[in-house]
Design a protein around this motif. Sequence first.
Motif, PDB file in Angstrom:
ATOM      1  N   ILE A 100       6.742   5.790   5.612  1.00  0.00           N
ATOM      2  CA  ILE A 100       5.735   6.722   5.098  1.00  0.00           C
ATOM      3  C   ILE A 100       6.172   7.253   3.728  1.00  0.00           C
ATOM      4  CG2 ILE A 100       4.579   8.927   5.521  1.00  0.00           C
ATOM      5  CD1 ILE A 100       3.772   6.797   7.530  1.00  0.00           C
ATOM      6  N   ASP A 101       5.286   7.103   2.722  1.00  0.00           N
ATOM      7  CA  ASP A 101       5.612   7.594   1.382  1.00  0.00           C
ATOM      8  C   ASP A 101       5.398   9.102   1.270  1.00  0.00           C
ATOM      9  OD1 ASP A 101       6.176   5.032   0.298  1.00  0.00           O
ATOM     10  OD2 ASP A 101       4.019   4.633   0.254  1.00  0.00           O
ATOM     11  N   GLU A 102       4.378   9.593   1.958  1.00  0.00           N
ATOM     12  CA  GLU A 102       4.007  10.997   1.816  1.00  0.00           C
ATOM     13  C   GLU A 102       3.694  11.547   3.201  1.00  0.00           C
ATOM     14  OE1 GLU A 102       0.358  12.701  -0.321  1.00  0.00           O
ATOM     15  OE2 GLU A 102       1.284  11.450  -1.852  1.00  0.00           O
ATOM     16  N   PHE A 103       4.427  12.573   3.626  1.00  0.00           N
ATOM     17  CA  PHE A 103       4.164  13.147   4.944  1.00  0.00           C
ATOM     18  C   PHE A 103       3.702  14.592   4.804  1.00  0.00           C
ATOM     19  CE2 PHE A 103       6.004  15.511   8.701  1.00  0.00           C
ATOM     20  CZ  PHE A 103       4.932  15.216   9.524  1.00  0.00           C
ATOM     21  N   HIS A 104       2.541  14.895   5.398  1.00  0.00           N
ATOM     22  CA  HIS A 104       2.009  16.254   5.385  1.00  0.00           C
ATOM     23  C   HIS A 104       2.036  16.790   6.806  1.00  0.00           C
ATOM     24  CE1 HIS A 104       0.425  15.774   1.266  1.00  0.00           C
ATOM     25  NE2 HIS A 104       0.226  14.521   1.644  1.00  0.00           N
ATOM     26  N   GLN A 105       2.883  17.798   7.032  1.00  0.00           N
ATOM     27  CA  GLN A 105       3.012  18.338   8.379  1.00  0.00           C
ATOM     28  C   GLN A 105       1.998  19.450   8.596  1.00  0.00           C
ATOM     29  OE1 GLN A 105       7.043  19.228   9.407  1.00  0.00           O
ATOM     30  NE2 GLN A 105       6.544  19.133  11.585  1.00  0.00           N
ATOM     31  N   GLY A 106       1.288  19.382   9.730  1.00  0.00           N
ATOM     32  CA  GLY A 106       0.341  20.445  10.047  1.00  0.00           C
ATOM     33  C   GLY A 106      -0.855  19.917  10.800  1.00  0.00           C
ATOM     34  N   ALA A 117       0.839  -1.210   0.000  1.00  0.00           N
ATOM     35  CA  ALA A 117       0.000   0.000   0.000  1.00  0.00           C
ATOM     36  C   ALA A 117       0.870   1.254   0.000  1.00  0.00           C
ATOM     37  CB  ALA A 117      -0.912   0.015   1.222  1.00  0.00           C
ATOM     38  N   LYS A 118       0.288   2.326  -0.530  1.00  0.00           N
ATOM     39  CA  LYS A 118       0.914   3.641  -0.386  1.00  0.00           C
ATOM     40  C   LYS A 118       0.564   4.155   1.010  1.00  0.00           C
ATOM     41  CE  LYS A 118       0.759   8.234  -2.499  1.00  0.00           C
ATOM     42  NZ  LYS A 118       2.112   8.449  -3.027  1.00  0.00           N
ATOM     43  N   THR A 119       1.538   4.748   1.694  1.00  0.00           N
ATOM     44  CA  THR A 119       1.287   5.201   3.066  1.00  0.00           C
ATOM     45  C   THR A 119       1.436   6.720   3.162  1.00  0.00           C
ATOM     46  OG1 THR A 119       3.598   4.729   3.598  1.00  0.00           O
ATOM     47  CG2 THR A 119       1.998   3.038   4.188  1.00  0.00           C
ATOM     48  N   ILE A 120       0.462   7.317   3.837  1.00  0.00           N
ATOM     49  CA  ILE A 120       0.414   8.775   3.966  1.00  0.00           C
ATOM     50  C   ILE A 120       0.234   9.126   5.444  1.00  0.00           C
ATOM     51  CG2 ILE A 120      -0.908  10.860   3.351  1.00  0.00           C
ATOM     52  CD1 ILE A 120      -1.826   9.345   0.811  1.00  0.00           C
ATOM     53  N   ALA A 121       0.966  10.133   5.909  1.00  0.00           N
ATOM     54  CA  ALA A 121       0.809  10.570   7.301  1.00  0.00           C
ATOM     55  C   ALA A 121       0.506  12.056   7.347  1.00  0.00           C
ATOM     56  CB  ALA A 121       2.070  10.279   8.110  1.00  0.00           C
ATOM     57  N   ILE A 122      -0.424  12.421   8.239  1.00  0.00           N
ATOM     58  CA  ILE A 122      -0.712  13.825   8.519  1.00  0.00           C
ATOM     59  C   ILE A 122      -0.550  14.013  10.016  1.00  0.00           C
ATOM     60  CG2 ILE A 122      -2.475  15.641   8.486  1.00  0.00           C
ATOM     61  CD1 ILE A 122      -3.819  13.936   6.189  1.00  0.00           C
ATOM     62  N   ASN A 123       0.363  14.883  10.407  1.00  0.00           N
ATOM     63  CA  ASN A 123       0.621  15.044  11.842  1.00  0.00           C
ATOM     64  C   ASN A 123       1.341  16.369  12.079  1.00  0.00           C
ATOM     65  OD1 ASN A 123       0.295  13.842  14.417  1.00  0.00           O
ATOM     66  ND2 ASN A 123       2.456  13.267  14.478  1.00  0.00           N
ATOM     67  N   LEU A 124       1.247  16.868  13.311  1.00  0.00           N
ATOM     68  CA  LEU A 124       1.962  18.100  13.645  1.00  0.00           C
ATOM     69  C   LEU A 124       3.468  17.909  13.570  1.00  0.00           C
ATOM     70  CD1 LEU A 124       0.028  19.643  16.675  1.00  0.00           C
ATOM     71  CD2 LEU A 124       0.203  20.549  14.351  1.00  0.00           C
ATOM     72  N   GLU A 125       3.910  16.716  14.026  1.00  0.00           N
ATOM     73  CA  GLU A 125       5.341  16.417  13.970  1.00  0.00           C
ATOM     74  C   GLU A 125       5.559  15.175  13.125  1.00  0.00           C
ATOM     75  OE1 GLU A 125       6.188  15.904  18.110  1.00  0.00           O
ATOM     76  OE2 GLU A 125       5.200  17.843  18.463  1.00  0.00           O
ATOM     77  N   ALA A 126       6.768  15.026  12.616  1.00  0.00           N
ATOM     78  CA  ALA A 126       7.077  13.835  11.822  1.00  0.00           C
ATOM     79  C   ALA A 126       6.932  12.597  12.707  1.00  0.00           C
ATOM     80  CB  ALA A 126       8.497  13.923  11.286  1.00  0.00           C
ATOM     81  N   PRO A 127       6.157  11.590  12.233  1.00  0.00           N
ATOM     82  CA  PRO A 127       6.032  10.370  13.040  1.00  0.00           C
ATOM     83  C   PRO A 127       7.365   9.624  13.101  1.00  0.00           C
ATOM     84  CG  PRO A 127       4.527  10.342  11.136  1.00  0.00           C
ATOM     85  CD  PRO A 127       5.436  11.516  10.969  1.00  0.00           C
TER      86      PRO A 127
END
Length: 237
Positions: free
Chosen positions: A215-221, A199-209
């Motif tokens: 994680i393929d794509e990390f969105h900080q915020g 699977a493609k993995t995406i993270a959205i979080n205030l800080e980098a997990p």
Amino acid sequence: MMRLSRTTKVVVLTGAGISAESGIRTFRESGGLWENHKVEDVATWSGFEKDPALVWKFYRQRWEDSNSTKPNAAHYALVEMEHYYAQHFSLVTQNVDGLHSAAGSKNPLEMHGNLNSCFCTTCRAKFKLHDTDPDIAIPLCPKCGAYLRPDIVWFGEIPYFLSEIEHSLKKCDVFIIIGTSGLVYPAAGFVMTAKLMGAKTIAINLEAPDNLSFIDEFHQGKSGEVLPALVKEWTAP
Ligand SMILES: [Zn+2]
């Protein structure tokens, strides 16, 4: 930027961060203390055995706190995703505050339980906290008279829905984690499972997990700001 079709199989895992944006406090913020209680006193079976009235006071307070909070834009964006992907969408949450259901999500898998649920320590029958008498320090089972306990997965207990979650992770195309540090197992292991199964993995979080290497794509915020914009892109015609 990625576009996802309606038949993309999507699994989402949400953690404390998405609730924090609605004003729910977590014990991690306060150095291992939870509203001035030690975690082992209020979030373990031995703590409940030692002082069930204290544990009930604690959870009733948390339940009341969660009743006075509202879902935020991230919760509503997940409802939109559920409508768009329909049966190809699974929502898993580590949160116990019920905010996903309050926003309109149909079937969130609440792997750590729910503050409005309780069950009998003897016959296991389930009840809603809102049906119990708030003036009784330790609510009793209407069927057998034994103590009820909060339907919360405490430390040392096994989270709910693990086999369903594992099953959907193995066949999903995209796995998205929102508002979780990636520190807490078994949820942290979900990212690895999904990734290893392709699977493609995406993270959205205030800080980098912590598991950023998976994680393929990390969105900080803030998820309430980042997620609605992403959902718009993913579901664009
Ligand atoms: Zn009972």
